[in-house]
Design a protein around this motif. Structure first.
Motif, PDB file in Angstrom:
ATOM      1  N   SER A 126       0.829  -1.209   0.000  1.00  0.00           N
ATOM      2  CA  SER A 126       0.000   0.000   0.000  1.00  0.00           C
ATOM      3  C   SER A 126       0.862   1.257   0.000  1.00  0.00           C
ATOM      4  CB  SER A 126      -0.924   0.018   1.219  1.00  0.00           C
ATOM      5  OG  SER A 126      -1.849  -1.037   1.162  1.00  0.00           O
ATOM      6  N   GLU A 132      -2.440   0.991  -3.939  1.00  0.00           N
ATOM      7  CA  GLU A 132      -1.965  -0.359  -3.639  1.00  0.00           C
ATOM      8  C   GLU A 132      -1.286  -0.934  -4.869  1.00  0.00           C
ATOM      9  OE1 GLU A 132      -3.647  -4.308  -1.288  1.00  0.00           O
ATOM     10  OE2 GLU A 132      -5.039  -2.817  -2.102  1.00  0.00           O
ATOM     11  N   ASN A 154      -2.352  -3.659   4.603  1.00  0.00           N
ATOM     12  CA  ASN A 154      -3.299  -2.713   5.205  1.00  0.00           C
ATOM     13  C   ASN A 154      -3.067  -1.309   4.649  1.00  0.00           C
ATOM     14  OD1 ASN A 154      -0.901  -3.231   7.266  1.00  0.00           O
ATOM     15  ND2 ASN A 154      -1.462  -1.064   7.408  1.00  0.00           N
ATOM     16  N   PRO A 155      -4.020  -0.396   4.788  1.00  0.00           N
ATOM     17  CA  PRO A 155      -3.871   0.948   4.222  1.00  0.00           C
ATOM     18  C   PRO A 155      -2.724   1.737   4.843  1.00  0.00           C
ATOM     19  CG  PRO A 155      -6.160   0.492   4.804  1.00  0.00           C
ATOM     20  CD  PRO A 155      -5.343  -0.596   5.397  1.00  0.00           C
ATOM     21  N   GLU A 213     -12.629   5.525   3.302  1.00  0.00           N
ATOM     22  CA  GLU A 213     -11.872   4.452   2.663  1.00  0.00           C
ATOM     23  C   GLU A 213     -11.557   4.756   1.208  1.00  0.00           C
ATOM     24  OE1 GLU A 213     -11.943  -0.438   2.331  1.00  0.00           O
ATOM     25  OE2 GLU A 213     -13.683   0.648   3.114  1.00  0.00           O
ATOM     26  N   ARG A 249      -8.087   3.925  -0.896  1.00  0.00           N
ATOM     27  CA  ARG A 249      -8.271   2.630  -1.528  1.00  0.00           C
ATOM     28  C   ARG A 249      -8.865   2.790  -2.923  1.00  0.00           C
ATOM     29  NH1 ARG A 249      -5.273  -1.504   0.319  1.00  0.00           N
ATOM     30  NH2 ARG A 249      -5.828  -2.220   2.401  1.00  0.00           N
ATOM     31  N   ASP A 279      -7.299 -11.553   3.333  1.00  0.00           N
ATOM     32  CA  ASP A 279      -7.599 -10.119   3.308  1.00  0.00           C
ATOM     33  C   ASP A 279      -8.408  -9.783   4.559  1.00  0.00           C
ATOM     34  OD1 ASP A 279      -8.327  -7.513   2.887  1.00  0.00           O
ATOM     35  OD2 ASP A 279      -9.169  -7.827   0.883  1.00  0.00           O
ATOM     36  N   ASN A 300      -8.728  -6.614   5.725  1.00  0.00           N
ATOM     37  CA  ASN A 300      -8.975  -5.171   5.746  1.00  0.00           C
ATOM     38  C   ASN A 300     -10.412  -4.805   6.105  1.00  0.00           C
ATOM     39  OD1 ASN A 300      -6.405  -4.142   5.256  1.00  0.00           O
ATOM     40  ND2 ASN A 300      -6.585  -4.483   3.054  1.00  0.00           N
ATOM     41  N   ILE A 307     -10.242  -3.592   9.456  1.00  0.00           N
ATOM     42  CA  ILE A 307      -9.397  -2.409   9.646  1.00  0.00           C
ATOM     43  C   ILE A 307     -10.123  -1.172   9.129  1.00  0.00           C
ATOM     44  CG2 ILE A 307      -7.199  -1.336   9.007  1.00  0.00           C
ATOM     45  CD1 ILE A 307      -6.038  -4.187   8.798  1.00  0.00           C
ATOM     46  N   CYS A 308     -10.836  -1.358   8.032  1.00  0.00           N
ATOM     47  CA  CYS A 308     -11.713  -0.315   7.504  1.00  0.00           C
ATOM     48  C   CYS A 308     -13.122  -0.897   7.427  1.00  0.00           C
ATOM     49  CB  CYS A 308     -11.263   0.127   6.107  1.00  0.00           C
ATOM     50  SG  CYS A 308      -9.609   0.851   6.037  1.00  0.00           S
ATOM     51  N   CYS A 347     -11.812   4.280   7.532  1.00  0.00           N
ATOM     52  CA  CYS A 347     -10.643   3.644   8.150  1.00  0.00           C
ATOM     53  C   CYS A 347     -10.317   4.440   9.409  1.00  0.00           C
ATOM     54  CB  CYS A 347      -9.462   3.638   7.199  1.00  0.00           C
ATOM     55  SG  CYS A 347      -9.740   2.677   5.690  1.00  0.00           S
TER      56      CYS A 347
END
Length: 686
Positions: free
Chosen positions: A553, A560, A586-587, A611, A615, A637, A639, A642-643, A648
């Protein structure tokens, strides 16, 4: 920088004629230029000047002259008295700067950085700062000095302090050898320090080429620079140059010294052989000495303004860095600019003068403490206590705060558990976040246990902590190797409890900034070499699974990336029957998410990023593209934890998600363990 002796050269006995006698103001002027180089390069250019290396040479040069004089005049060395006197002169100014810096840290620096600064205060007080920075692989050349520790510059003083203990021992050993075997003292000194020069320089060249970030702070890689100063002191009485050559040598040396920081790749090559440039440049100036010529460089270096700055050099070096860093933190800037830099230098000069006038000079003139050793010990003990007392109290307060938070963590800090079906929030409305802000920046998965026994390796790039055992089992059901960069390391916090619960052995091959891929020309050579050795290691131990990151990322479009060479590296393992799982990265953000919470609060818009701003929200994710391009590769995955809900956030379930702008805290990663296990089992079909 530490001032060891006054700038004097005394003629030795046994018929050797010194090149110069008495006070050498040009050496004091040289010291002044060295400290001004360090200060100006730090303030405005964000580069390393080579001025520190000049200081190292001067320190050893003057120290050698002092011990040569003592031995050849028949005076006892009395090392205990020497060390007490030396540190009685040096430590009080250090204490003043550390205490002032700690006070400013409490007022200006984010709490998330307190623990690091406290640790460095201890290290600075006991002359071990360089080893702390080396072990943490600190980027001493980072452009944004506001992110640095205000005590980071103590690394060079720590190196000098260690040498101030070692050098007298080497002179004592030389004197004893000369007496025992009836050899000339200077000849033995030449052999001892010549051998040290060759050994340390060879080591420095090797370590700089293999681990330059560590070598920069490594005392062993710096000893040869001090040895140059000592050898210069030995050679100086025998060097006789015509006046014309002295004038030329002086100006050539000065020009080379001042220009080295711009002409040399200091960031990538110091302190290997390239550091000979500033050292030989300074040596030329010292060899030129007093030319008695109106055109000699000594006329410039001996000017009153430079000599006076030379008197301030130690205190100025002590003050300039914390003043710069704290000013940048206060202004929330990455660099001070022209006017701001002038103010930083002016404030540093004033503080340096006050320190010299009211601390250094009185302590040097404190004859009471020099008459008896125990009095000097008392002075040093008081100095240590003045720093140790507030540091201990501060650390204890932070520890009590962390313990109070930890006692309620199960109820108040669920983290990713809030995503469980049927979760009911029972946390107190005012429950503090974890990890505590004072320790959050250090909340990272531990890789401090080197590979030994059945997991040991001879691969150079995997030595030390390049290969770490995270969980060992006597008879593991499965063995997992996690390989890659720091974004693999952060997932170890989620993997470790799973390995412990399921009887898995877990080994980590981690190198920051080095994603696991096949050979790629655009990747640094040391990273390619490390990945090749990691591949050989993996094939040798034949694990049940290799875990790594599959994407990378970035905080700007396209957000990404698929790492070049990843498929090549993955297929090399899978072709040999080694299963592989790659997780989506992750972001990353354009701000420090942890400090954002500290400054704005966890509900602030700045700390809850939409996000779609970080993203690519297209239907096919990069990790799915990677799986399609790499037959047999299993993917994960996480994420969605996480988001979530298009945002996020910096805090989830009263747990800080990030410790900076891209790394997950170990605390939050651990709360992801159940989801990690679910996806890992699905990916591997275990």
């Amino acid at each position: 920088m530490a001032v060891v002796e006054s700038s004097r050269v005394v003629a030795p006995r046994s018929g050797v004629i010194a090149a110069d006698r008495g006070f050498r103001p040009e050496v004091q002027g040289l010291r002044a230029l060295a400290v001004l180089m360090v200060v100006t390069y730090h303030v405005w250019f964000g580069r390393v000047s080579g001025g520190v290396d000049v200081f190292l040479l001067i320190s050893a040069f003057l120290l050698a002259l002092s011990f040569l004089r003592k031995v050849e005049s028949g005076k006892p060395l009395d090392l205990a008295r020497h060390w007490l006197h030396q540190f009685k002169r040096l430590l009080p100014a250090v204490v003043v700067v550390i205490l002032a810096t700690l006070g400013a840290t409490y007022l200006l620096v984010p709490q998330s950085r307190w623990q690091d600064i406290i640790e460095q205060a201890w290290a600075s007080l006991f002359y071990a700062q360089n080893w702390i920075l080396a072990s943490n692989a600190v980027d001493y050349y980072a452009d944004d000095h506001s992110l640095a520790s205000p005590l980071q510059h103590f690394w060079s003083l720590s190196v000098q302090g260690q040498v101030f203990i070692l050098w007298p021992l080497l002179f004592l050993a030389s004197a004893l050898l000369a007496r025992r075997f009836q050899l000339k003292f200077r000849g033995v000194v030449l052999l001892v320090f010549g051998a040290l020069f060759m050994g340390s320089l060879s080591f420095s060249v090797w370590e700089t080429s293999t681990n330059q970030a560590y070598a920069y702070f490594d005392t062993r890689a710096r000893l040869w620079e001090f040895a140059v100063g000592t050898l210069l002191a030995l050679a100086l009485p025998f060097i006789r140059l015509p006046r014309f050559l002295k004038v030329v040598a002086g100006w050539v040396g000065l020009a080379a010294m001042l220009s080295g920081g711009f002409l040399l790749d200091v960031q990538g090559q110091f302190p290997g052989y390239v550091a000979l440039w500033p050292l030989l440049a300074a040596a030329l100036v010292i060899i030129a000495g007093q030319t008695a010529s109106p055109f000699g460089v000594d006329r410039f270096l001996s000017s009153k303004p430079l000599v006076r700055v030379g008197d301030l050099s130690y205190a100025l070096y002590l003050w300039h860095w914390p003043v710069l860093v704290l000013a940048l933190i206060w202004q929330d800037r990455a660099s001070p600019g022209l006017v701001g830099g002038l103010i930083v230098i002016a404030v540093s000069l004033v503080l340096a003068y006050l320190t010299m006038r009211f601390v250094e000079r009185p302590m040097r003139a404190l004859a009471w403490a020099d008459r008896r050793r125990r009095r000097a010990v008392i002075v040093l003990a008081v100095c240590v206590a003045l720093v140790a007392a507030p540091l201990t109290g501060w650390q204890r307060g932070l520890q009590i705060e962390a313990e109070q938070i930890a006692s309620q963590v199960d109820r108040n800090n669920p983290g990713a558990s809030i995503f469980e079906v049927g979760y009911v929030d029972q946390a107190d409305t005012d429950a503090p976040l974890i990890p505590a802000v004072s320790s959050a920046s250090r909340d990272y998965a531990n890789i401090l246990t080197p590979c030994i026994d059945r997991f040991s390796t001879d691969a150079p790039s995997l030595q030390g902590l390049g290969c770490s055992v995270i969980v060992d089992q006597e008879d593991p059901v499965r063995t997992i190797v996690a390989v890659g960069n720091s974004h693999v390391q952060q997932w170890l916090a989620a993997m470790k409890p799973l390995a412990e619960q399921n009887n898995w052995a877990l080994v980590a091959l981690i190198k920051g900034g080095c994603q696991y891929v096949g050979y790629v020309e655009q990747v640094s050579e040391d990273c390619n070499e490390r990945n090749a050795q990691a591949t050989d290691y993996i094939l040798d131990i034949d694990p049940d699974l290799v875990f790594t990151t599959g994407t990378y990322s970035i905080p700007e479009p396209p957000y990404e990336l698929l790492a070049g060479g990843f498929t090549q590296g993955a297929m090399a393992l899978m072709a040999q029957g080694v299963p592989m799982v790659a997780i989506r990265d992750n972001p990353r953000f354009d701000r420090n998410m942890m400090e954002c919470v500290e400054e704005h609060g966890e509900s602030a818009e700045e700390c809850n990023v939409p996000e779609d701003e970080i993203r690519d929200m297209s239907e096919v994710s990069p990790i799915e593209q990677l799986a399609a391009a790499t037959p047999g590769l299993a993917t994960m995955d996480l994420n969605e934890y996480i988001c979530s809900g298009g945002t996020c956030p910096s805090v989830i379930g009263n747990v800080r998600v990030y410790l900076d702008d891209n790394h997950l805290t170990a605390t939050y990663a651990q709360t992801l363990s159940p989801y990690f296990y679910e996806q890992l089992i699905a990916a591997t079909e275990w």
